[in-house]
Design a protein around this motif. Structure first.
Motif, short mmCIF file in Angstrom:
data_model
loop_
_atom_site.label_atom_id
_atom_site.label_comp_id
_atom_site.label_asym_id
_atom_site.label_seq_id
_atom_site.Cartn_x
_atom_site.Cartn_y
_atom_site.Cartn_z
N ARG A 195 -0.69 2.29 -3.87
CA ARG A 195 -2.03 2.86 -3.67
C ARG A 195 -2.14 4.22 -4.34
NH1 ARG A 195 -4.80 3.76 2.15
NH2 ARG A 195 -6.38 5.21 1.49
N ASP B 152 0.82 -1.20 0.00
CA ASP B 152 0.00 0.00 0.00
C ASP B 152 0.86 1.27 0.00
OD1 ASP B 152 -2.74 0.95 -0.01
OD2 ASP B 152 -2.33 1.73 1.99
N ASN B 153 2.06 1.18 0.60
CA ASN B 153 2.98 2.32 0.60
C ASN B 153 3.55 2.60 -0.79
OD1 ASN B 153 2.70 2.50 3.35
ND2 ASN B 153 4.69 1.62 3.83
#
Length: 174
Positions: A167, A163-164
């Motif tokens: 996203r 997600d880092n």
């Protein structure tokens, strides 16, 4: 800086005397263990497997061991004449490498935040809250995956912090 530090210590002594006098039950036994040095923004850092360079920040180069990203400008406070700001375009991203977080000479030490290995201007772009949170998540993922951080499978760390890296929140409604 010495003068400012002495003034700060004197001010702290006056505040503590006031608190002890006004609230003796709460502050009667309170002591100040140490006082930081005003104006010092960074005091410690590791020598890591890689140093994040200012050129990499400016170019937006995505490094193969990237574990996080940010869009903060270069904000450098180490000049007597004031803060150096270097802004980038709306689409600019700085990629944070895991190698800048893993200690070169110790196989089981990982750092996050202001302690990572980066040139001063490069650090000025990644030392703010959100990138530090991303580095903290990556440090936790790396520690979870093994004791020998030099032998880590970077792809496994990246999977844990995907997600880092990937996203994309939608922008404002048109």
């Amino acid at each position: 800086m010495s003068r400012v530090a002495l003034e700060a210590r004197s001010e702290i002594d006056r505040v503590m005397a006031f608190l002890r006098g006004e609230f003796p039950q709460a502050f009667g036994g309170a002591r100040i263990q140490s006082v930081g040095q005003p104006g010092v923004r960074q005091t410690r850092g590791i020598a890591a497997l890689r140093t994040l360079s200012t050129a990499q920040v400016r170019s937006g180069e995505r490094l193969p061991d990237a574990i996080g990203r940010c869009a903060w400008p270069i904000e450098f406070h180490g000049r007597e004449e004031g803060v150096h700001w270097e802004t980038f375009g709306d689409e600019h991203i700085t990629w944070i490498p895991l190698g800048a977080m893993v200690a070169r000479d110790l196989r089981n030490l990982v750092a996050a935040g202001r302690c990572v290995d980066a040139e001063p201007f490069a650090l000025g772009a990644i030392r703010v809250l959100a990138p530090c949170m991303a580095m903290g998540a990556a440090a936790a993922a790396a520690a979870f995956l093994g004791d020998d951080l030099h032998a880590l499978d970077v792809a496994k760390v990246q999977a844990l912090v995907a997600d880092n890296l990937e996203r994309r929140d939608p922008g404002p409604a048109a």
